[in-house]
Write a protein that holds these residues in place. Structure first.
Motif, mmCIF file in Angstrom:
data_model
loop_
_atom_site.group_PDB
_atom_site.id
_atom_site.type_symbol
_atom_site.label_atom_id
_atom_site.label_comp_id
_atom_site.label_asym_id
_atom_site.label_seq_id
_atom_site.Cartn_x
_atom_site.Cartn_y
_atom_site.Cartn_z
ATOM 1 N N VAL A 219 6.564 -1.249 -3.181
ATOM 2 C CA VAL A 219 6.985 -0.811 -1.850
ATOM 3 C C VAL A 219 6.101 0.360 -1.424
ATOM 4 C CG1 VAL A 219 8.871 0.049 -0.412
ATOM 5 C CG2 VAL A 219 9.358 -1.534 -2.304
ATOM 6 N N ASN A 220 5.490 0.256 -0.251
ATOM 7 C CA ASN A 220 4.567 1.286 0.226
ATOM 8 C C ASN A 220 5.299 2.568 0.626
ATOM 9 O OD1 ASN A 220 2.640 -0.743 -0.038
ATOM 10 N ND2 ASN A 220 2.769 -1.313 2.117
ATOM 11 N N ALA A 221 4.517 3.604 0.871
ATOM 12 C CA ALA A 221 5.065 4.917 1.239
ATOM 13 C C ALA A 221 5.940 4.850 2.491
ATOM 14 C CB ALA A 221 3.930 5.914 1.446
ATOM 15 N N ASP A 222 5.590 3.955 3.434
ATOM 16 C CA ASP A 222 6.359 3.858 4.681
ATOM 17 C C ASP A 222 7.507 2.856 4.595
ATOM 18 O OD1 ASP A 222 5.021 1.453 4.639
ATOM 19 O OD2 ASP A 222 4.023 1.710 6.572
ATOM 20 N N LYS B 204 6.356 -3.662 2.679
ATOM 21 C CA LYS B 204 6.099 -4.379 1.420
ATOM 22 C C LYS B 204 4.896 -5.298 1.576
ATOM 23 C CE LYS B 204 11.067 -4.447 0.655
ATOM 24 N NZ LYS B 204 12.267 -5.313 0.587
ATOM 25 N N GLY B 205 3.858 -4.766 2.178
ATOM 26 C CA GLY B 205 2.656 -5.561 2.377
ATOM 27 C C GLY B 205 1.419 -4.690 2.425
ATOM 28 N N TYR B 206 0.270 -5.346 2.382
ATOM 29 C CA TYR B 206 -1.010 -4.653 2.444
ATOM 30 C C TYR B 206 -2.003 -5.551 3.162
ATOM 31 C CZ TYR B 206 -2.460 -7.571 -1.546
ATOM 32 O OH TYR B 206 -2.767 -8.626 -2.370
ATOM 33 N N TYR B 207 -3.261 -5.149 3.203
ATOM 34 C CA TYR B 207 -4.253 -5.885 3.973
ATOM 35 C C TYR B 207 -5.503 -6.156 3.142
ATOM 36 C CZ TYR B 207 -1.345 -4.256 7.825
ATOM 37 O OH TYR B 207 -0.276 -3.988 8.645
ATOM 38 N N ASP C 127 -4.619 5.442 1.584
ATOM 39 C CA ASP C 127 -4.151 4.712 0.404
ATOM 40 C C ASP C 127 -4.828 3.346 0.331
ATOM 41 O OD1 ASP C 127 -2.808 3.863 -1.851
ATOM 42 O OD2 ASP C 127 -0.945 3.395 -0.805
ATOM 43 N N SER C 128 -5.903 3.287 -0.399
ATOM 44 C CA SER C 128 -6.651 2.043 -0.593
ATOM 45 C C SER C 128 -7.343 2.127 -1.941
ATOM 46 C CB SER C 128 -7.698 1.865 0.519
ATOM 47 O OG SER C 128 -8.676 2.900 0.426
ATOM 48 N N ASN C 129 -7.887 1.012 -2.383
ATOM 49 C CA ASN C 129 -8.675 1.062 -3.614
ATOM 50 C C ASN C 129 -9.836 2.039 -3.462
ATOM 51 O OD1 ASN C 129 -9.624 0.138 -6.253
ATOM 52 N ND2 ASN C 129 -11.277 -0.802 -5.094
ATOM 53 N N LEU C 130 -10.456 2.045 -2.275
ATOM 54 C CA LEU C 130 -11.576 2.958 -2.031
ATOM 55 C C LEU C 130 -11.149 4.419 -2.171
ATOM 56 C CD1 LEU C 130 -14.472 3.574 -1.134
ATOM 57 C CD2 LEU C 130 -13.694 3.382 1.240
ATOM 58 N N THR C 131 -10.034 4.815 -1.538
ATOM 59 C CA THR C 131 -9.619 6.218 -1.620
ATOM 60 C C THR C 131 -9.256 6.608 -3.049
ATOM 61 O OG1 THR C 131 -7.330 5.659 -0.993
ATOM 62 C CG2 THR C 131 -8.829 6.317 0.775
ATOM 63 N N ARG C 132 -8.682 5.673 -3.808
ATOM 64 C CA ARG C 132 -8.350 5.967 -5.212
ATOM 65 C C ARG C 132 -9.622 6.172 -6.038
ATOM 66 N NH1 ARG C 132 -3.147 2.018 -6.649
ATOM 67 N NH2 ARG C 132 -1.823 2.726 -4.919
ATOM 68 N N LYS D 3 2.275 7.822 -11.409
ATOM 69 C CA LYS D 3 0.932 7.498 -11.890
ATOM 70 C C LYS D 3 0.488 6.097 -11.470
ATOM 71 C CE LYS D 3 -0.458 9.424 -15.761
ATOM 72 N NZ LYS D 3 -1.754 10.076 -15.477
ATOM 73 N N LEU D 4 1.441 5.194 -11.297
ATOM 74 C CA LEU D 4 1.127 3.808 -10.950
ATOM 75 C C LEU D 4 0.437 3.681 -9.597
ATOM 76 C CD1 LEU D 4 4.465 2.219 -12.173
ATOM 77 C CD2 LEU D 4 2.218 1.898 -13.230
ATOM 78 N N SER D 5 0.778 4.557 -8.662
ATOM 79 C CA SER D 5 0.208 4.448 -7.306
ATOM 80 C C SER D 5 -0.330 5.787 -6.805
ATOM 81 C CB SER D 5 1.280 3.934 -6.330
ATOM 82 O OG SER D 5 2.327 4.885 -6.197
ATOM 83 N N ASP D 6 -0.604 6.702 -7.735
ATOM 84 C CA ASP D 6 -1.022 8.060 -7.362
ATOM 85 C C ASP D 6 0.021 8.717 -6.465
ATOM 86 O OD1 ASP D 6 -3.321 7.644 -8.815
ATOM 87 O OD2 ASP D 6 -4.527 7.077 -7.076
ATOM 88 N N GLY D 7 1.288 8.410 -6.726
ATOM 89 C CA GLY D 7 2.378 9.024 -5.984
ATOM 90 C C GLY D 7 2.602 8.471 -4.592
#
Length: 309
Positions: free
Chosen positions: A111-114, A117-120, A204-209, A274-278
């Motif tokens: 579940v996302n911060a907002d 329950k989805g992404y792009y 919040d993306s793979n790039l930002t992580r 730790k799973l999603s960097d908070g």
């Protein structure tokens, strides 16, 4: 005549039976394997999911082993063989597992911060490149992730088809990089001209992580920033990734696993963060039916590939 002694004896017998049932599954499964798709490179996955594995071992009272899969198919085939008891899938790889007869059941969803329950799926190019849209990239190299990745292959192909583009004919080369991190690195270092990846939000993306870990550098070693990348395509919303356990596991064991996940944000908040960097909210329950649309997506992409071959 029913006496208090008989009632108490019956209650004790039921309690013993319940306890024996719990011990039965622990005796049958003294240790289990939890496997994760290679969304990022090996050490990153271990660092992210190791604490979850330790938490599960403590909560379940059995040993839980972490396995970082070599590719998305390894989780599918591991569950098919019964060697992987809990799997963390991408939506398309879970749909592929179900479509090909793997007896696995989704039980919680990210579940996302907002609260969504989805992404792009997005297509990145380097900001310094002249490419502003897909039409500028004919004859260039496309970086995808894995054949069973939703945001790294299935959704990109679906999106390109809607634009009238067959990627295998349109691009000079289509490269499967093996992980989302590798796709970003291939773009940063010039191996590909455009790369598919997952994206939740601007922060919040793979790039930002990857940028937070100082992992992204150009071919000459220069560290890159978020501003060095440009998104030229963004897909429709994709349902978030599920955790899934084998259908064959005892019901009380599955209930214990599911409850352990639902309790983790409170019982071990640091490991959960730790799973999603908070970034993520606590998991929520999910069912196999929630991935029916994803099954239709991969059927559609399979049909496209058969038609092209």
């Amino acid at each position: 005549m029913i006496t208090r002694r008989i009632i108490l004896a019956g209650a004790a017998a039921l309690a013993f039976a319940g306890s024996a049932s719990a011990e039965d599954w622990k005796a049958k499964y003294p240790e289990i394997t939890f496997a994760v798709i290679p969304a990022e490179n090996g050490s990153g996955v271990t660092e992210r999911y190791g604490p979850l594995t330790e938490y599960l071992s403590k909560e379940l009272g059995i040993k839980v082993n972490l396995r970082v899969a070599n590719d998305y198919a390894a989780v599918i085939e591991g569950q098919r063989a019964g060697n992987i008891h809990i799997g963390y899938y991408g939506p398309a790889s879970f749909a592929r597992a179900r479509l090909t007869g793997v007896k696995t059941d989704a039980f919680v969803i990210d579940v996302n911060a907002d609260g969504s329950k989805g992404y792009y799926s997005v297509f990145y190019v380097l900001a310094k490149s002249p490419y502003q849209k897909v039409e500028d990239l004919k004859g260039k190299n496309l970086g995808l992730v894995d054949p069973n990745s939703t945001s790294g292959n299935n959704m990109p192909r679906f999106k390109l088809n809607a634009m009238g583009i067959d990627p295998d004919a349109y691009f000079s080369k289509v490269v499967f990089t093996g992980s989302h991190e590798n796709a970003v690195l291939a773009l940063a270092q010039g191996t590909v001209d455009v790369a598919a990846n997952w994206w939740n939000a601007d922060d919040d993306s793979n790039l930002t992580r990857m940028l937070a870990k100082n992992m992204v550098k150009s071919s000459d070693g220069t560290p890159l920033k978020k501003e060095d990348f440009r998104i030229i395509v963004k897909s429709d919303l994709i349902i978030n990734s599920p955790y899934a356990y084998l259908e064959s596991l005892p019901d009380d064991m599955k209930a214990k696993i599911k409850q352990a996940f639902l309790d983790m944000p409170k019982k071990d908040p640091e490991a959960f963060k730790k799973l999603s960097d908070g970034k993520n909210q606590p998991w929520q329950p999910v069912t196999n039916a929630d991935y029916d649309k994803t099954i239709e997506l991969i059927k559609f992409v399979d049909a496209l590939r058969k038609k092209a071959s």
